[in-house]
Scaffold this motif. Sequence first.
Motif, PDB file in Angstrom:
ATOM      1  N   LYS A  28       0.831  -1.208   0.000  1.00  0.00           N
ATOM      2  CA  LYS A  28       0.000   0.000   0.000  1.00  0.00           C
ATOM      3  C   LYS A  28       0.863   1.255   0.000  1.00  0.00           C
ATOM      4  N   ALA A  29       2.157   1.113   0.360  1.00  0.00           N
ATOM      5  CA  ALA A  29       3.055   2.264   0.397  1.00  0.00           C
ATOM      6  C   ALA A  29       4.477   1.849   0.056  1.00  0.00           C
ATOM      7  N   GLY A  43      -0.543  -1.883   4.300  1.00  0.00           N
ATOM      8  CA  GLY A  43      -1.130  -0.801   5.079  1.00  0.00           C
ATOM      9  C   GLY A  43      -0.833  -0.905   6.561  1.00  0.00           C
ATOM     10  N   ALA A  46       2.957  -0.085   7.165  1.00  0.00           N
ATOM     11  CA  ALA A  46       3.228   1.315   6.836  1.00  0.00           C
ATOM     12  C   ALA A  46       2.734   2.232   7.952  1.00  0.00           C
ATOM     13  N   ASN A  47       1.540   1.962   8.453  1.00  0.00           N
ATOM     14  CA  ASN A  47       1.000   2.797   9.527  1.00  0.00           C
ATOM     15  C   ASN A  47       1.650   2.498  10.872  1.00  0.00           C
ATOM     16  N   ALA A  50       4.902   4.446  10.749  1.00  0.00           N
ATOM     17  CA  ALA A  50       4.819   5.769  10.115  1.00  0.00           C
ATOM     18  C   ALA A  50       5.674   6.828  10.808  1.00  0.00           C
ATOM     19  N   VAL A  60       7.214   9.269  -0.489  1.00  0.00           N
ATOM     20  CA  VAL A  60       6.339   8.160  -0.132  1.00  0.00           C
ATOM     21  C   VAL A  60       5.284   8.040  -1.221  1.00  0.00           C
ATOM     22  N   VAL A  62       1.870   6.208  -2.163  1.00  0.00           N
ATOM     23  CA  VAL A  62       0.779   5.458  -1.544  1.00  0.00           C
ATOM     24  C   VAL A  62      -0.266   5.091  -2.586  1.00  0.00           C
ATOM     25  N   PHE A  66      -5.629   4.536   0.204  1.00  0.00           N
ATOM     26  CA  PHE A  66      -4.939   4.165   1.442  1.00  0.00           C
ATOM     27  C   PHE A  66      -4.619   5.427   2.231  1.00  0.00           C
ATOM     28  N   GLU A  67      -5.016   5.447   3.502  1.00  0.00           N
ATOM     29  CA  GLU A  67      -4.732   6.591   4.365  1.00  0.00           C
ATOM     30  C   GLU A  67      -3.510   6.275   5.222  1.00  0.00           C
ATOM     31  N   TRP A  68      -2.370   6.812   4.801  1.00  0.00           N
ATOM     32  CA  TRP A  68      -1.122   6.583   5.517  1.00  0.00           C
ATOM     33  C   TRP A  68      -1.041   7.511   6.728  1.00  0.00           C
ATOM     34  N   GLN A  71       0.956  10.882   6.607  1.00  0.00           N
ATOM     35  CA  GLN A  71       0.536  12.037   5.807  1.00  0.00           C
ATOM     36  C   GLN A  71       0.206  13.238   6.660  1.00  0.00           C
TER      37      GLN A  71
END
Length: 75
Positions: A28-29, A43, A46-47, A50, A60, A62, A66-68, A71
């Motif tokens: 996802k990233a 995901g 990555a989170n 983060a 990065v 993404v 996908f909500e990293w 961000q």
Amino acid sequence: MMTTMLSPEIVTVPSLVDRCDSCNAAAKAEIALSSGGSLVFCGHHANKHADRLVLLASKVTVEDGFEWAGQSHPA
């Protein structure tokens, strides 16, 4: 002397084809490291990482949707 931390450039793409470097799930990233090279994460990973990744990344990428967590990380 004061050092200024810059946030990494964040780019959104329709999809990523790689697999997570930690667990082999769909990526996802992708994290391009300031020191060179890159890491790819699902995901979850990555989170999970983060806070650390945002400090090491120059860029990065993404996957769209996908909500990293990095961000919104303050630099």
